[in-house]
Structure formats: structure tokens, C-alpha cells
Design an enzyme around this catalytic site. Structure first.
Site, mmCIF file in Angstrom:
data_model
loop_
_atom_site.group_PDB
_atom_site.id
_atom_site.type_symbol
_atom_site.label_atom_id
_atom_site.label_comp_id
_atom_site.label_asym_id
_atom_site.label_seq_id
_atom_site.Cartn_x
_atom_site.Cartn_y
_atom_site.Cartn_z
ATOM 1 C CG ASN A 119 -1.820 -1.157 1.295
ATOM 2 O OD1 ASN A 119 -2.408 -1.520 0.294
ATOM 3 N ND2 ASN A 119 -1.932 -1.785 2.455
ATOM 4 C CG HIS A 171 -11.289 -3.025 5.952
ATOM 5 N ND1 HIS A 171 -10.851 -3.085 7.251
ATOM 6 C CD2 HIS A 171 -10.310 -3.565 5.193
ATOM 7 C CE1 HIS A 171 -9.641 -3.631 7.286
ATOM 8 N NE2 HIS A 171 -9.281 -3.919 6.048
ATOM 9 C CD GLU A 198 -13.938 0.185 2.676
ATOM 10 O OE1 GLU A 198 -13.096 0.043 1.778
ATOM 11 O OE2 GLU A 198 -14.351 -0.760 3.367
ATOM 12 C CB SER A 226 -9.713 -2.249 0.752
ATOM 13 O OG SER A 226 -10.690 -3.132 1.222
ATOM 14 C CG ASP A 258 -11.961 3.339 5.941
ATOM 15 O OD1 ASP A 258 -10.958 3.852 5.411
ATOM 16 O OD2 ASP A 258 -11.927 2.280 6.586
ATOM 17 C CG HIS A 318 -7.378 1.636 0.339
ATOM 18 N ND1 HIS A 318 -6.198 0.932 0.257
ATOM 19 C CD2 HIS A 318 -8.160 0.969 1.232
ATOM 20 C CE1 HIS A 318 -6.264 -0.125 1.048
ATOM 21 N NE2 HIS A 318 -7.435 -0.128 1.651
ATOM 22 C CE LYS A 354 -5.018 0.658 4.360
ATOM 23 N NZ LYS A 354 -4.296 -0.450 4.955
#
Ligand SMILES: Cc1ncc(COP(=O)(O)O)c(C=O)c1O
Length: 380
Positions: free
Chosen positions: A44, A130, A174, A178, A203, A206, A237
Site C-alpha cells: 500500500n 472492510h 469507504e 479496498s 473511511d 485508500h 498506506k
């Protein structure tokens, strides 16, 4: 013990047994495993910051000043000025009133969701959320409903049917998923949250460092900071550090400092980490070419794979290539590993049955030359 052995046997028979693979060296998107060097497509370290000399310099200084450890939890004597500098910096970076730093993304999601929500409340979360979000929801004791991935109609009908029976309601998504590398219709989700009197938690694990003019994330890119109640993201990440943040209101931060068990009952991270996280935020601001090049490389790779007829998902630096069958996915990953690409098969239960995939996680160091060769090698 017999049950454990039986479980392992079944996993092995089904090709689902996970094993650990120690890495002995890492540099600029390459790793060594079992004495063999690979181009790493599973990290990541999206911006390639993990080997940045400024981070090493800052780590050394912090180590000399504070030693190796924070030596206590934040509410004891582990609360360093560095934490407060970092939290002020995050609040500015995310354009929110305040921020709170957590020891990991997992601890943040589990702790925040379960502190803020509880019995009598309800939570609506995307089906592809997640594991850390799911665990936070389960721990909260709130009634929860999982809506189809990025599906506004499904969420709207669940909200119409269920929202009225509960006190508080939270929508969770998110901003870059992910496993699928795609993004939600955030603006429309905000409209739903307003229409149904909910709060919203996103979230940005990423997305942080990659999207938005200043690298703040998808929320910044869409200008939705004011409308999103809780913005969580990680340093583990793109920021090549460790820990996580919540950017929110001052009152919510104060409440979490008093109630959030994963924040209260865990030793603060080593000062070196906090100091490096501060430098990473500077680097994201000062070296925007990293995210620009990364996203251009991702576009090139995704388009190249699609042109070869592969099913490719997402709109980010995470590029899943759906193979479907478990055994075929394992075989393809093995073949690519033999050619020197560290790419891992992702299988159920991490992804739904029938959607086994190769997940390519791109970093700044994956040049178009490397990616072009990889496309040729996948095809063969
Ligand atoms: C969407 C998402 N949230 C949270 C986490 C957990 O973050 P951390 O690795 O910092 O615990 C991850 C990590 O994979 C993630 O993908």
C-alpha cells in the site's frame, strides 16, 4: 485441537489456506521473498514514500529526542506534543474542526463506531465494507443493515423501511474500496443522509494522499468536508507511516477521548511514527507529482488490461482483475510470481464467492515500462 486440524485440512483441500511469507528486503516497489526478488504489487506504499530520505532523517531525530517508545497510553503520560501537532495538522489537511489520532486503522474503526453508536441506534453499511468497519458495527450493539455495494436505491429503500424505528442512524462507506478499487456516489449518499436524518462516516484509508487537489482524499476532491460528519483515514498506506485519524467536530473528539476503548486502553505509538506521519503530510503537499503519476500509471494499466479483454474494476490505484474461479486465480498468481511479480490471489471470504481475483496495488515506482511488460506477461 482436532477441530483446528480439521479446519486446516478443509482450507488446504479447498485451496483457501493462508500462509505467511517473510520479506527480507524492500526498496522502491521491489521486495525479496525466499531469496528471490519480485516487483511488488501487493503493498500500500502507493506514493513510494516508504524509503524517502526525509522520513529516515526525521525518524532519527525523534528517536534521539524521545527514545523508542511513548511508554504509556495517551491518557497517561504517552500524550506527546507531537500528537497534538499531528492532530492539528490533520484537521487542517481534512478541513474539519478537529482530529484524533489512533494507533491503527483497525483500532480506529472498531473503536469509533462502537463508541458513537449503540443499542437503540441503527447503522447502514455498504456490503463491501472492510472487516474493521464490520467489527466496529458488531461491537456497537446497534441494529445494522448492509446495502448492496454502491447501490443508492437499495440504501434508500432500507432507510425508508427501517430508519423510523431507531434513535440515531449512521451511514458508512469507504471512499475507495479496498478490494474493488472503486468509489461510492458520495454526493448522493450525503443527500440520503440529509433526507433520512442520519450521520455519515467515511473511511478514506485508500484515498488519503492520492485524491483531491491537496491529496486530502475523495471528500476533498468532491468538496464535501462540511457535509460528512466523520472522516476516518490511515497513515499506513499512501503516507508510508502508521496509525489512523478521525477528522470531525471538537465535541466528537472530546467524547471519544472519554469513551473510545481502543483509544484509551492501548499504549500510544512510538514517537518516531508520529514524527514521520507529520513529514509524510508535508511530502504529500510538496510532491504532488507522485499522486499525478501514480494515477496516470493506473489509468494506463487498467486500459491496457481492458483492451486485452480482462474484467477490470475500479477507478483508482487498486486494480482488481476478476478471474472468478479459485484454482484458476491461484494458478495465474503462481505463474506471475514465477515471472517475478509479487501479486497475490484474493479469494473468499475476503471477496464474494465466484469473484476471486488478482489484486494489483500500484505504486509510484511502477513505471509504464514495468506495467506494459506485466500486461504481456498476464496475457500469455
Ligand atoms: C478500508 C480500510 N480501512 C481500515 C483498514 C485498517 O487500517 P490499518 O492497516 O491501519 O489497521 C484497512 C487496511 O487494510 C482498510 O483497507
Amino acid at each position: 485441537m482436532a477441530e483446528i486440524e480439521e479446519f486446516l485440512k478443509i482450507r488446504e483441500r479447498e485451496g483457501l489456506l493462508r500462509t505467511l511469507k517473510p520479506v527480507s528486503w524492500r526498496d522502491k516497489g521491489r521486495i525479496r521473498v525466499n531469496k528471490k526478488e519480485y516487483i511488488d504489487f501487493s503493498s500500500n506504499d502507493y506514493l513510494g514514500l516508504s524509503g524517502h530520505p526525509k522520513l529516515a532523517e526525521e525518524a532519527k531525530k525523534a528517536m534521539e529526542k524521545f527514545g523508542t517508545a511513548a511508554c504509556a497510553s495517551r491518557l497517561m503520560s504517552g500524550d506527546l506534543e507531537l500528537h497534538h501537532r499531528l492532530e492539528e495538522r490533520i484537521a487542517r489537511f481534512k478541513n474539519k474542526e478537529a482530529a484524533l489520532f489512533f494507533n491503527s486503522g483497525y483500532q480506529a474503526n472498531v473503536g469509533i463506531i462502537s463508541s458513537l453508536y449503540g443499542k437503540g441506534d441503527c447503522i447502514f453499511l455498504d456490503r463491501l465494507s472492510h472487516a474493521s468497519i464490520i467489527d466496529g458495527v458488531l461491537l456497537s450493539g446497534a441494529k445494522f443493515f448492509r446495502f448492496k455495494h454502491n447501490n443508492l436505491e437499495d440504501l434508500d429503500s432500507l432507510l425508508k423501511k427501517e430508519r423510523g424505528r431507531f434513535n440515531k442512524a449512521l451511514i458508512i462507506t469507504e471512499t475507495i474500496f479496498s478490494m474493488d478499487g472503486d468509489r461510492p456516489p458520495l454526493r448522493e449518499l450525503v443527500r440520503l443522509k440529509e433526507r433520512h436524518n442520519c450521520e455519515i462516516f467515511v473511511d478514506e484509508a485508500h484515498a488519503t494522499g492520492i485524491f483531491g487537489k491537496n491529496g486530502g482524499g475523495v471528500v476533498e476532491e468532491e468538496g464535501l468536508e462540511e457535509k460528512i460528519d466523520f472522516i476516518m483515514g490511515t497513515f499506513s498506506k499512501a503516507l508510508a507511516g502508521f496509525g489512523a485519524y478521525l477528522a470531525t467536530s471538537k465535541k466528537a473528539v472530546e467524547y471519544l477521548v472519554n469513551t473510545c476503548r481502543s483509544f484509551i486502553y492501548s499504549t500510544a505509538l512510538p514517537p518516531v511514527i508520529i514524527a514521520c506521519n507529520l513529514v509524510s503530510l508535508d511530502l504529500v503537499e510538496k510532491e504532488p507529482y507522485r499522486r499525478d503519476e501514480l494515477l496516470e500509471q493506473a489509468r494506463y494499466f487498467r486500459d491496457g488490461l481492458k483492451a486485452e479483454g480482462f474484467e477490470v474494476r475500479g477507478q483508482s490505484q487498486i486494480i482488481p482483475v476478476i478471474i472468478g474461479d479459485n484454482a484458476k486465480t491461484l494458478d495465474t498468481a503462481k505463474r506471475l510470481q514465477e515471472k517475478g511479480y509479487w501479486v497475490l490471489p484474493i479469494r473468499p471470504p475476503t471477496v464474494p464467492e465466484g469473484e476471486s481475483r488478482l489484486r494489483f496495488s500500484l505504486t509510484f515506482h511502477h513505471s509504464k515500462e514495468i506495467l506494459g511488460k506485466l500486461i504481456d506477461d498476464i496475457r500469455i
